[in-house]
Design a protein around this motif. Structure first.
Motif, PDB file in Angstrom:
ATOM      1  N   ILE A 117       0.833  -1.197   0.000  1.00 15.45           N
ATOM      2  CA  ILE A 117       0.000   0.000   0.000  1.00 15.45           C
ATOM      3  C   ILE A 117       0.875   1.257   0.000  1.00 15.45           C
ATOM      4  O   ILE A 117       0.619   2.218  -0.739  1.00 15.45           O
ATOM      5  N   LEU A 118       1.940   1.264   0.794  1.00 17.78           N
ATOM      6  CA  LEU A 118       2.835   2.426   0.869  1.00 17.78           C
ATOM      7  C   LEU A 118       3.601   2.628  -0.436  1.00 17.78           C
ATOM      8  O   LEU A 118       3.734   3.759  -0.919  1.00 17.78           O
ATOM      9  N   VAL A 119       4.117   1.544  -1.018  1.00 19.97           N
ATOM     10  CA  VAL A 119       4.833   1.644  -2.294  1.00 19.97           C
ATOM     11  C   VAL A 119       3.907   2.197  -3.376  1.00 19.97           C
ATOM     12  O   VAL A 119       4.291   3.065  -4.170  1.00 19.97           O
ATOM     13  N   GLY A 120       2.673   1.689  -3.411  1.00 13.18           N
ATOM     14  CA  GLY A 120       1.710   2.169  -4.399  1.00 13.18           C
ATOM     15  C   GLY A 120       1.422   3.653  -4.257  1.00 13.18           C
ATOM     16  O   GLY A 120       1.315   4.370  -5.265  1.00 13.18           O
ATOM     17  N   ALA A 121       1.315   4.145  -3.028  1.00 11.80           N
ATOM     18  CA  ALA A 121       1.033   5.564  -2.795  1.00 11.80           C
ATOM     19  C   ALA A 121       2.172   6.447  -3.304  1.00 11.80           C
ATOM     20  O   ALA A 121       1.934   7.481  -3.946  1.00 11.80           O
ATOM     21  N   VAL A 122       3.419   6.049  -3.044  1.00 12.04           N
ATOM     22  CA  VAL A 122       4.579   6.841  -3.489  1.00 12.04           C
ATOM     23  C   VAL A 122       4.643   6.895  -5.015  1.00 12.04           C
ATOM     24  O   VAL A 122       4.841   7.954  -5.618  1.00 12.04           O
ATOM     25  N   SER A 123       4.473   5.748  -5.661  1.00 15.07           N
ATOM     26  CA  SER A 123       4.549   5.702  -7.123  1.00 15.07           C
ATOM     27  C   SER A 123       3.441   6.537  -7.756  1.00 15.07           C
ATOM     28  O   SER A 123       3.681   7.279  -8.722  1.00 15.07           O
ATOM     29  N   PHE A 124       2.240   6.456  -7.223  1.00  8.69           N
ATOM     30  CA  PHE A 124       1.117   7.210  -7.771  1.00  8.69           C
ATOM     31  C   PHE A 124       1.344   8.714  -7.600  1.00  8.69           C
ATOM     32  O   PHE A 124       1.033   9.503  -8.492  1.00  8.69           O
ATOM     33  N   PHE A 125       1.901   9.109  -6.462  1.00  4.87           N
ATOM     34  CA  PHE A 125       2.202  10.522  -6.212  1.00  4.87           C
ATOM     35  C   PHE A 125       3.170  11.061  -7.260  1.00  4.87           C
ATOM     36  O   PHE A 125       2.952  12.140  -7.837  1.00  4.87           O
ATOM     37  N   LEU A 126       4.258  10.331  -7.520  1.00  2.63           N
ATOM     38  CA  LEU A 126       5.252  10.775  -8.490  1.00  2.63           C
ATOM     39  C   LEU A 126       4.648  10.871  -9.889  1.00  2.63           C
ATOM     40  O   LEU A 126       4.941  11.806 -10.642  1.00  2.63           O
ATOM     41  N   GLY A 127       3.801   9.908 -10.230  1.00  7.11           N
ATOM     42  CA  GLY A 127       3.144   9.949 -11.531  1.00  7.11           C
ATOM     43  C   GLY A 127       2.258  11.168 -11.700  1.00  7.11           C
ATOM     44  O   GLY A 127       2.227  11.801 -12.763  1.00  7.11           O
ATOM     45  N   ILE A 145       2.937   5.657 -16.543  1.00 12.40           N
ATOM     46  CA  ILE A 145       3.564   4.398 -16.120  1.00 12.40           C
ATOM     47  C   ILE A 145       3.719   4.363 -14.604  1.00 12.40           C
ATOM     48  O   ILE A 145       3.451   3.347 -13.950  1.00 12.40           O
ATOM     49  N   LEU A 146       4.152   5.484 -14.012  1.00 14.42           N
ATOM     50  CA  LEU A 146       4.282   5.545 -12.547  1.00 14.42           C
ATOM     51  C   LEU A 146       2.913   5.446 -11.866  1.00 14.42           C
ATOM     52  O   LEU A 146       2.768   4.772 -10.835  1.00 14.42           O
ATOM     53  N   LEU A 147       1.913   6.086 -12.441  1.00 13.38           N
ATOM     54  CA  LEU A 147       0.554   5.938 -11.913  1.00 13.38           C
ATOM     55  C   LEU A 147       0.105   4.479 -11.983  1.00 13.38           C
ATOM     56  O   LEU A 147      -0.507   3.946 -11.057  1.00 13.38           O
ATOM     57  N   GLY A 148       0.445   3.825 -13.097  1.00 13.22           N
ATOM     58  CA  GLY A 148       0.075   2.419 -13.264  1.00 13.22           C
ATOM     59  C   GLY A 148       0.732   1.519 -12.249  1.00 13.22           C
ATOM     60  O   GLY A 148       0.109   0.584 -11.723  1.00 13.22           O
TER      61      GLY A 148
END
Length: 513
Positions: A117-127, A145-148
């Motif tokens: 859950i934490l990894v997904g939040a960081v990647s989505f933020f950057l996207g 891609i980062l959002l994905g």
């Protein structure tokens, strides 16, 4: 009996009758915070379709489509928005999510649901940041891609987290918090698009950049989340697992449930290759139903085509930009309402009843859309207002049916079916297949609309008939069955018992040394 409609009264379950629980504030907090992962998926579903219909966005990145749109401003036809690069903007996210879910499976199993859950939040933020700052197509695609990747991790972990935290009696409603936050994300995104469409020339940047808000909420909330007892047992942290289970259930009398968790974990620890294990004959029901059938069919209903391209589709049907965005807000509001209905009644009436009743409605609505378009649309003339609003009403009814059936149950039911030893691998397959078909639908819908015209809706109607038959004959009822005992349902099912019993007999006949 066609489908096996039974619950925990079947007599074959082990310790379920000994489970105790109370609904505690700690449990409510964990589920509400954990479910925010759905808002990432929902926000992107809602925002991408609105942004791709905005003139300022098209001018900056797709000028050819903008010129075509202006040249035919008062003309309605099926092919106005047919552009593979434009659809790649939408579908690239889902292809990225498809790949990332395999990494998410490892993190979810080894490090826990909370870590994913934490990894997904960081990647989505950057996207979201990159998309908002984009000055060319390359930046847009990198951001997508980062959002994905964020969606891949979030969708892999959140349904598992909710199903494992919930007591069996309320697992349906709790798991559907994921779908509820997804629908709220869609609704909020459509409302934002409606406002930002009036902000020139950078309103689209605000729409894309606000994806950072749900990502931030998910990350901050994730830091405070407890790990699920199932995951802690799987990691060998037995004392902590029991402490969390007592706190979540609100009672010290958790010995029966804790014993089932340990037993399931022992079986899981013996599995070194969970993906390979998922292919074994004894896991054929979970593979066919949970990993392949339900997540694929969820996308083949045609619903995500409406979510992705509702503003574009309504503009194609002759609505102005503002009216098309209002129509999108209306459909997403229906989706939220439908999810609340499903949450309220799915644990009372069961999963199969919702699948089959709503499937019948969805079939009829798709036929109605196809017939209406065949008679009244596609001749280069503006669609009559009354016919246009009739289509909006039919689409809203379709959305309402989907929103209480295939939408939430497409995530709920697969998350219930897998035993602990294949649960993270199984959920990865669910997300992978779901995102694969999501990406294919996103990439192919506009070109299919162009070439098949109203026939695309007849195709969806035929698929809905097939998937409803699939549920009727092959899915047993899972309501109120403890998640670690769902596997026992296969032994009583008219079709699947041959796989489970044959496998049991094979192992029981092995010679002893």
């Amino acid at each position: 009996m066609a489908g096996g409609g039974f619950g925990n009264e079947g007599g074959s379950l082990k310790r379920a009758h000994l489970y105790e629980y109370r609904i505690t504030n700690y449990f409510i907090f964990a589920c509400l915070v954990g479910s925010t992962g759905g808002s990432l998926f929902g926000y992107d579903l809602g925002v991408s379709g609105g942004v791709t219909s905005m003139d300022d966005f098209l001018k900056d990145f797709f000028p050819k489509i903008y010129r075509r749109k202006q040249a035919h401003l008062h003309e309605t036809d099926y092919c106005k928005y047919d552009n593979q690069l434009l659809t790649l903007f939408t579908s690239s996210l889902y292809f990225a999510g498809l790949v990332s879910t395999f990494g998410a499976s490892y993190v979810t199993r080894q490090k826990g649901r909370r870590a994913s859950i934490l990894v997904g939040a960081v990647s989505f933020f950057l996207g979201g940041v990159i998309n908002a700052a984009a000055v060319n197509i390359t930046m847009l695609i990198i951001g997508r891609i980062l959002l994905g990747a964020g969606i891949g991790f979030g969708n892999q972990a959140v349904p598992l987290y909710l199903s494992e935290m919930a007591p069996a009696k309320h697992r349906g409603a709790v798991n559907q918090l994921f779908q509820f936050t997804t629908c709220m994300g869609i609704l909020v995104a459509n409302l934002i698009n409606y406002k930002t469409d009036k902000i020139h020339p950078w309103g689209w940047r605000l729409s894309l950049g606000l994806a950072t808000v749900p990502a931030t909420l998910m990350f901050i909330g994730g830091l405070a989340l407890p790990e699920t007892p199932n995951s802690l047992v799987e990691q060998g942290k037995l004392e902590e697992a029991k402490r969390v289970l007592i706190k979540v259930r609100g009672t010290p009398n958790v010995e029966a449930e804790f014993a089932d968790l340990i037993e399931a974990s022992d079986a899981a620890r013996a599995i070194k290759h969970p993906f390979r294990n998922l292919l074994q004959r004894k896991n054929r029901p979970q593979l066919v139903l949970g990993a392949l059938g339900i997540p694929a069919f969820q996308q083949l209903t045609g619903m995500n085509s409406i979510l992705f391209y509702a503003p574009v589709m309504f503009q194609t049907l002759g609505f102005g930009s503002g009216a098309s965005l209002i129509s999108s807000v209306l459909t997403s509001g229906m989706l939220v309402l439908a999810t609340l209905v499903s949450m309220a009644f799915v644990d009372r009436f069961g999963r199969r009843a919702f699948f089959l009743e709503a499937g019948t409605e969805m079939f009829c609505y798709m036929i109605a859309v196809a017939v209406t378009l065949a008679l009244k649309f596609g001749e280069g003339e503006k669609l009559p207002q009354a016919i246009g609003w009739f289509l909006v009403v039919i689409i809203c009814l379709f959305v309402f049916a989907y929103g209480r059936s295939w939408g939430p149950l497409g995530w709920l039911v697969p998350s219930e079916l897998f035993p602990l030893e294949t649960r993270s691998a199984g959920q990865s397959m669910v997300v992978c297949v779901n995102l694969l078909f999501t990406a294919l639908i996103a990439q192919c819908f506009l070109v299919s609309l162009c070439h098949l015209e109203y026939g695309i809706f007849l195709l969806f109607a035929g698929l809905i008939f097939i998937m409803s038959s699939f549920i009727f004959f092959l899915l047993p009822e899972t309501k109120r069955v403890p998640i670690e005992e769902v596997y026992l349902l296969w032994k009583d099912h008219w079709f699947w018992k041959r796989y489970v019993e044959d496998d049991d007999e094979k192992y029981s006949k092995k010679p002893t040394m």
